[in-house]
Each structure stands twice: as structure tokens, then as C-alpha cells.
Design an enzyme around this catalytic site. Sequence first.
Site, PDB file in Angstrom:
ATOM      1  N   HIS A  64       0.545  -1.270  -0.055  1.00 54.28           N
ATOM      2  CA  HIS A  64       0.140  -0.095  -0.224  1.00 54.28           C
ATOM      3  C   HIS A  64       0.416   1.525   0.190  1.00 54.28           C
ATOM      4  CE1 HIS A  64      -3.570  -2.193   1.549  1.00 54.28           C
ATOM      5  NE2 HIS A  64      -2.469  -2.723   1.981  1.00 54.28           N
ATOM      6  N   ASP A 331       3.289  -6.914   1.532  1.00 55.92           N
ATOM      7  CA  ASP A 331       1.909  -6.303   1.603  1.00 55.92           C
ATOM      8  C   ASP A 331       1.966  -4.926   3.177  1.00 55.92           C
ATOM      9  OD1 ASP A 331      -1.041  -6.149   1.641  1.00 55.92           O
ATOM     10  OD2 ASP A 331      -1.673  -7.480   2.810  1.00 55.92           O
ATOM     11  N   GLY A 350      -2.666  -3.715   9.441  1.00 55.25           N
ATOM     12  CA  GLY A 350      -2.267  -4.130   8.512  1.00 55.25           C
ATOM     13  C   GLY A 350      -0.825  -3.524   9.889  1.00 55.25           C
TER      14      GLY A 350
END
Length: 442
Positions: A64, A331, A350
Site C-alpha cells: 500500500h 503487503d 496492517g
Amino acid sequence: MTELLQKVRVIDPVSEIDELFDVLIADGYIREVASHISDITSDTQIRDCQGLVLGPGLVDLYSHSGEPGFEERETLLSFLQAAAAGGFTRVSILPDTSPVIDNPALVAQLQQKRAEGHKSRGAEKNLSPLLPLRQSSVTTCSPAPLLHIWGAITVDVAGKQMTELADLASAGIVGFTDGKPLENLALVRRVLEYLQPLGKPVAFWPSDRQLTANGVIREGTNALRFGLPPIPVSAETTAIAAMLELVATIGTPVHIMRVSTARSVELIASAKAAGLPITASTTWMHLLLDTKAVKSYHTSLHLDPPLGNSSDMAALRAGVRAGVINAIAIDHTPYSYEEKVQAFAEAPAGAIGLELALPLLWQYLVETEEFTALELWRALSTNPAKCLGQKVSAIIPHQPAELTLFDPEQTWKVERKSLYTLSQNTPWLGQQLKGHVVQIWC
């Protein structure tokens, strides 16, 4: 510039080599690889690389970026700096930015912004394609990793209406994904049919959100012990089973993201044995930690999918070694301090990882001899590239120098001043790590 790396340990999954060599690099290419190189020009920079590891540049399947929309979490520049510092020469950002990457115009803007950022930095420092990176107390410069962009499958990644898939494919995206669960199976089927002629990778994260509900930890004894709402294994496995049925029917190749349970590994192994055109990845933290770690209630251990039980972690490790799980994804998911300072169940899921994954995976998998160095490097470089339909060159003469130089013995402390990412949401913050990337070429 010509560099001679002397007595470096070359780990090359393409050639299946793990040996000591001298490596001569000049003008962006590997010029020679031999047990001893002495025929060099007077301007060659000679580097003693005993104890260092040289492998193909690492490739991250999906992470991200805060930019556009959440620049306080991460900018494109800080994202690329973190990737370079972690040994990555290719990175791929997910489309769930703000605005969402669901149209060709935004893809073009991001590509242009990256190019302009390097141009302006070059004007200031005469380093056009380079990023400033600290090595110990010295600032050096490293090439910027190649930035790939995933295009959204659905408008606003809302899971309702397909984007203009052909237009996005023509805009230069690396592939299609929402990076979020797509539960409308009729829509998934239509997407697989539409994507067949486009020849682009497509990645899905199978997860049944009704079964997930408000869960934050994998179902099991630790969920009960820690008093946190559980997520059943079936939230993942039923969604994977449905996805595999669609692939079997339609035949479009699919990548399955974020595999986190032992049963999922079994389903994927059976599907591959039956000849289904699928690849799969798990994330680096799911290989290192299990639900026991959640005892600390550290919000950076709140992941989605959640950390598995010990049997899940063992199955994922075995799956990576066997090739059932093709690749390890990072990720990388940055969040600000304010966003993460909440109760465990309320904090966004996350953690960051670009700068931490290689040192920690090497320390806990390679140094313990559970993985060979080749097995780990393959899962972080050549295999992720294959999942994206790309190739990684062997470390042989006349090939482009897309390489990572890694010191498995160098220690460093994980803290704000040692990280390039703008966020610090990691359970390893404040800890001493062993293993540090020295340089990348790309």
C-alpha cells in the site's frame, strides 16, 4: 562506473547457484562472474564483499502507498526509499488509494509524478534516477525501484461495478486487483471472462466477510485466552473453494493473495495437482508469527487476514518451500501513530514491512536452517516476478544488473531515524535486528 565485488556469496535461484564468486558490474550490466577476476581497468572500484550476499533484486507483489490521499502515512518517494532500503528492485502498489486507481488518467498521473520526483531530485543533487539512502552514518545513493501499479477491478474498489478493464490494461498497469475481498461471485465470474483476452495478471483476496464479521484473531485457544473476537478458518477456505471452482470452469489464470491457513494450503495444493492455472502468496509476517504473539495486544499485530495458529504458520512455511505457495508478499501497510493508538480490535489492520522483511526472514528461516538461502530468495524474487508475468535474469555475464547486496551480520535498531517509511506501525519498533541491505542495482 565499474565495480568489482570480491568473494561475494552469489545466490541465484535462476541458475540454482549458491557459491562464492567475484562479480564485475559496469554500466548497469554484469560483465563477468568468476572465481577470481584480475583483468580490470584502473578506475574499477574494488569492494571486499566477504560475508555479504548478492542475489537478484527482490520483487514485492503488493503493498500500500499512502499517496495519493494519505501522504501522512506514506508518499511515493518514502515508499520507494523504503523499498530500496529493503532490497526491492520492483514494487507494486495496490489501487486502494484516494482517489482509487480505477481509471487510466490516475495511472498516468502516478507514473508522471514518479518520473518528475526523480527529475527534481536530480536537479538538486545531480542524481536523476537515484534515491538518497543512509548506510550507517553515511548517505549514499541507490537506484529507485521500478514502480508497478495494480489497476482496480471495480469502481472505487466497491465491489459493485467493473472498471473499464481494457482501458486500464492499455494504460500500463501490472495487473488487476481490488486488494479487498470481492464477494459477488457473479461479478467475479464476469471479470474472469472479460480478462481472458487481455493477458494481464489478476489477483483476488478470497475472504467471506460475513463469516469474518467483527473478528480480529484466528479462531482457536488463543482467541479465547486473549478475549478477542475470532475469525473462523472457513472465512478464508470457503471463499478460496468458490474461487477455485470459477477458475476450473472459466480457465482464466488467477493469483490468490494473502493465504493464511493450513487448510487453504491444502486446497491450493489439490487445485494445482489438478492442473488449475493458479499461483498463490502469503505475507512475510504470517511466516514469522502466530496467534501467541497477540498476547501483547500490540496493534501492529492486528492483521487482515489475522495471524494464524502455530499449525497454520507451519503449513505456510512448508507450502512456500514446496512451491504450493509461490511467493512471499510484503503487503506493506503504513498507518500513522494516531491511527494505530487504539484498542487492538479498533485499530486498523496492517503493518509496515518493506525494510524489515528480508532481515527477519533471513534470521528466523535461513539462519535456523529451516529454509535454504535459495528457497527464501526464490520466494522473494524470481517467483513473485513470475506471478506478475515477468522474468528475472540470472546472475551471468551480459545480463542487466538488477541485484541486491545484503549483509546478514550487520545489526541495526528499528527506530524512526533508521526507517525511510513515514510510519512506524511494526511490532519490531525499538528492537535490534541482524541483517541489513547494503545496496541495490536496477
